[in-house]
Design a protein around this motif. Structure first.
Motif, PDB file in Angstrom:
ATOM      1  N   THR A  21     -69.031 -33.740  33.503  1.00 27.65           N
ATOM      2  CA  THR A  21     -68.765 -35.059  34.096  1.00 27.65           C
ATOM      3  C   THR A  21     -69.471 -36.146  33.291  1.00 27.65           C
ATOM      4  O   THR A  21     -68.973 -37.267  33.158  1.00 27.65           O
ATOM      5  CB  THR A  21     -69.213 -35.078  35.571  1.00 27.65           C
ATOM      6  OG1 THR A  21     -68.735 -33.891  36.212  1.00 27.65           O
ATOM      7  CG2 THR A  21     -68.657 -36.286  36.305  1.00 27.65           C
ATOM      8  N   LYS A  22     -70.604 -35.799  32.726  1.00 28.86           N
ATOM      9  CA  LYS A  22     -71.319 -36.764  31.878  1.00 28.86           C
ATOM     10  C   LYS A  22     -70.464 -37.154  30.672  1.00 28.86           C
ATOM     11  O   LYS A  22     -70.412 -38.323  30.284  1.00 28.86           O
ATOM     12  CB  LYS A  22     -72.649 -36.143  31.420  1.00 28.86           C
ATOM     13  CG  LYS A  22     -73.482 -37.086  30.586  1.00 28.86           C
ATOM     14  CD  LYS A  22     -74.813 -36.470  30.222  1.00 28.86           C
ATOM     15  CE  LYS A  22     -75.651 -37.472  29.433  1.00 28.86           C
ATOM     16  NZ  LYS A  22     -76.977 -36.949  29.116  1.00 28.86           N
ATOM     17  N   GLY A  69     -69.184 -33.343  39.564  1.00 25.49           N
ATOM     18  CA  GLY A  69     -68.501 -32.056  39.455  1.00 25.49           C
ATOM     19  C   GLY A  69     -68.188 -31.528  40.851  1.00 25.49           C
ATOM     20  O   GLY A  69     -68.510 -32.167  41.860  1.00 25.49           O
ATOM     21  N   GLY A  73     -69.072 -25.597  44.777  1.00 23.84           N
ATOM     22  CA  GLY A  73     -68.788 -24.929  46.047  1.00 23.84           C
ATOM     23  C   GLY A  73     -67.948 -25.781  46.983  1.00 23.84           C
ATOM     24  O   GLY A  73     -68.095 -25.714  48.205  1.00 23.84           O
ATOM     25  N   THR A 122     -64.898 -33.745  37.592  1.00 20.59           N
ATOM     26  CA  THR A 122     -64.434 -32.553  36.892  1.00 20.59           C
ATOM     27  C   THR A 122     -64.573 -31.371  37.836  1.00 20.59           C
ATOM     28  O   THR A 122     -65.356 -31.406  38.792  1.00 20.59           O
ATOM     29  CB  THR A 122     -65.221 -32.288  35.594  1.00 20.59           C
ATOM     30  OG1 THR A 122     -66.593 -32.028  35.921  1.00 20.59           O
ATOM     31  CG2 THR A 122     -65.152 -33.471  34.636  1.00 20.59           C
ATOM     32  N   GLY A 145     -63.644 -26.774  38.311  1.00 19.52           N
ATOM     33  CA  GLY A 145     -63.163 -25.518  37.750  1.00 19.52           C
ATOM     34  C   GLY A 145     -61.691 -25.332  38.060  1.00 19.52           C
ATOM     35  O   GLY A 145     -60.911 -24.937  37.204  1.00 19.52           O
ATOM     36  N   GLY A 146     -61.301 -25.610  39.291  1.00 20.47           N
ATOM     37  CA  GLY A 146     -59.898 -25.415  39.670  1.00 20.47           C
ATOM     38  C   GLY A 146     -59.402 -26.381  40.724  1.00 20.47           C
ATOM     39  O   GLY A 146     -58.224 -26.693  40.764  1.00 20.47           O
ATOM     40  N   LEU A 147     -60.277 -26.845  41.589  1.00 18.25           N
ATOM     41  CA  LEU A 147     -59.842 -27.635  42.746  1.00 18.25           C
ATOM     42  C   LEU A 147     -60.479 -29.018  42.783  1.00 18.25           C
ATOM     43  O   LEU A 147     -61.615 -29.205  42.349  1.00 18.25           O
ATOM     44  CB  LEU A 147     -60.208 -26.889  44.049  1.00 18.25           C
ATOM     45  CG  LEU A 147     -59.537 -25.532  44.265  1.00 18.25           C
ATOM     46  CD1 LEU A 147     -60.117 -24.858  45.502  1.00 18.25           C
ATOM     47  CD2 LEU A 147     -58.030 -25.679  44.404  1.00 18.25           C
ATOM     48  N   ARG A 180     -65.358 -27.213  31.911  1.00 19.42           N
ATOM     49  CA  ARG A 180     -65.738 -25.832  31.573  1.00 19.42           C
ATOM     50  C   ARG A 180     -66.614 -25.237  32.669  1.00 19.42           C
ATOM     51  O   ARG A 180     -67.567 -25.866  33.143  1.00 19.42           O
ATOM     52  CB  ARG A 180     -66.494 -25.819  30.254  1.00 19.42           C
ATOM     53  CG  ARG A 180     -66.792 -24.424  29.802  1.00 19.42           C
ATOM     54  CD  ARG A 180     -67.464 -24.406  28.466  1.00 19.42           C
ATOM     55  NE  ARG A 180     -67.734 -23.029  28.130  1.00 19.42           N
ATOM     56  CZ  ARG A 180     -68.119 -22.610  26.950  1.00 19.42           C
ATOM     57  NH1 ARG A 180     -68.266 -23.463  25.984  1.00 19.42           N
ATOM     58  NH2 ARG A 180     -68.340 -21.351  26.729  1.00 19.42           N
TER      59      ARG A 180
HETATM   60  C1  LIG Z   1     -72.804 -23.869  41.037  1.00 23.77           C
HETATM   61  C2  LIG Z   1     -71.378 -24.208  40.687  1.00 23.77           C
HETATM   62  C3  LIG Z   1     -70.392 -24.130  41.673  1.00 23.77           C
HETATM   63  C4  LIG Z   1     -69.071 -24.453  41.385  1.00 23.77           C
HETATM   64  N1  LIG Z   1     -68.116 -24.403  42.378  1.00 23.77           N
HETATM   65  C5  LIG Z   1     -66.837 -24.791  42.112  1.00 23.77           C
HETATM   66  C6  LIG Z   1     -65.845 -24.801  43.145  1.00 23.77           C
HETATM   67  O1  LIG Z   1     -66.109 -24.467  44.291  1.00 23.77           O
HETATM   68  N2  LIG Z   1     -64.592 -25.208  42.827  1.00 23.77           N
HETATM   69  C7  LIG Z   1     -64.242 -25.614  41.552  1.00 23.77           C
HETATM   70  O2  LIG Z   1     -63.093 -25.995  41.332  1.00 23.77           O
HETATM   71  N3  LIG Z   1     -65.170 -25.608  40.541  1.00 23.77           N
HETATM   72  C8  LIG Z   1     -66.447 -25.207  40.791  1.00 23.77           C
HETATM   73  N4  LIG Z   1     -67.393 -25.203  39.786  1.00 23.77           N
HETATM   74  C9  LIG Z   1     -66.990 -25.630  38.434  1.00 23.77           C
HETATM   75  C10 LIG Z   1     -67.464 -27.057  38.181  1.00 23.77           C
HETATM   76  O3  LIG Z   1     -66.964 -27.947  39.145  1.00 23.77           O
HETATM   77  C11 LIG Z   1     -67.025 -27.535  36.806  1.00 23.77           C
HETATM   78  O4  LIG Z   1     -67.570 -26.703  35.815  1.00 23.77           O
HETATM   79  C12 LIG Z   1     -67.440 -28.962  36.578  1.00 23.77           C
HETATM   80  O5  LIG Z   1     -66.885 -29.439  35.376  1.00 23.77           O
HETATM   81  C13 LIG Z   1     -68.947 -29.098  36.564  1.00 23.77           C
HETATM   82  O6  LIG Z   1     -69.296 -30.433  36.272  1.00 23.77           O
HETATM   83  P1  LIG Z   1     -70.637 -30.788  35.480  1.00 23.77           P
HETATM   84  O7  LIG Z   1     -70.584 -30.063  34.158  1.00 23.77           O
HETATM   85  O8  LIG Z   1     -70.581 -32.250  35.342  1.00 23.77           O
HETATM   86  O9  LIG Z   1     -71.766 -30.312  36.332  1.00 23.77           O
HETATM   87  C14 LIG Z   1     -68.714 -24.846  40.055  1.00 23.77           C
HETATM   88  C15 LIG Z   1     -69.710 -24.899  39.062  1.00 23.77           C
HETATM   89  C16 LIG Z   1     -71.020 -24.593  39.364  1.00 23.77           C
HETATM   90  C17 LIG Z   1     -72.067 -24.671  38.268  1.00 23.77           C
END
Ligand SMILES: Cc1cc2nc3c(=O)[nH]c(=O)nc-3n(C[C@H](O)[C@H](O)[C@H](O)COP(=O)(O)O)c2cc1C
Length: 143
Positions: A14-15, A49, A52, A80, A82-84, A112
């Motif tokens: 997100t950064k 991000g 959970g 950002t 992972g999927g949702l 990522r």
């Molecule tokens: C502890 C943790 C929990 C996560 N839970 C979810 C989730 O429930 N659903 C989803 O779509 N992505 C999930 N992700 C993926 C992150 O949302 C994704 O990697 C995002 O780009 C993270 O942003 P950041 O790098 O700015 O922290 C999770 C990632 C982490 C580290």
């Protein structure tokens, strides 16, 4: 109109989006953990991000305690995941519950996560999209 970009980012995705938006607007992006002067901000981009299914505790705290009573006119969500996109939906609900002026437009993109998931995100293309989104928002709301 003054704009500001504030993000939380546990693993950096997100950064990257926040910095790309900031570059296109010739401003800076601040972490939600920084001490930020919110006086005289008209347009606030707020990003996180998905952790959970929700935004971070730091972002929840920021929304609940720092935004009410400011003169911010428009809040724009980005994020950002992972999927949702459900963390962004929860951020929106949180802002709406406090009657804060969140606009319908938002920018969400893959980030990522865990080894090979979304391995190449954000990438050059999504960073450019984020920059264009920020510019379009400013054109729309800075009147
Ligand atoms: C502890 C943790 C929990 C996560 N839970 C979810 C989730 O429930 N659903 C989803 O779509 N992505 C999930 N992700 C993926 C992150 O949302 C994704 O990697 C995002 O780009 C993270 O942003 P950041 O790098 O700015 O922290 C999770 C990632 C982490 C580290």
């Amino acid at each position: 109109m003054n704009s500001c970009i504030i993000y939380n980012s546990k693993t950096g995705n997100t950064k990257k989006i926040a910095n790309s938006m900031a570059k296109s607007l010739q401003t800076e992006a601040y972490s939600v953990k920084d001490t930020i002067d919110l006086n005289n901000i008209d347009i606030l981009f707020l990003g996180d991000g998905n952790y959970g299914g929700n935004c971070s505790a730091a972002m929840q705290d920021f929304i609940d305690h720092k935004l009410s009573g400011t003169s911010i006119k428009h809040i724009i969500l980005f994020g950002t995941y992972g999927g949702l996109t459900n963390a962004m939906q929860k951020m929106r609900k949180r802002l709406e519950a406090l009657h804060l002026p969140v606009v319908p437009e938002e920018f969400g993109t893959k980030g990522r996560a865990w080894l090979f998931i979304n391995m190449f995100y954000p990438n050059k293309h999504t960073l450019t999209e984020a920059a264009l989104f920020a510019k379009t928002i400013i054109k729309t709301y800075a009147q």
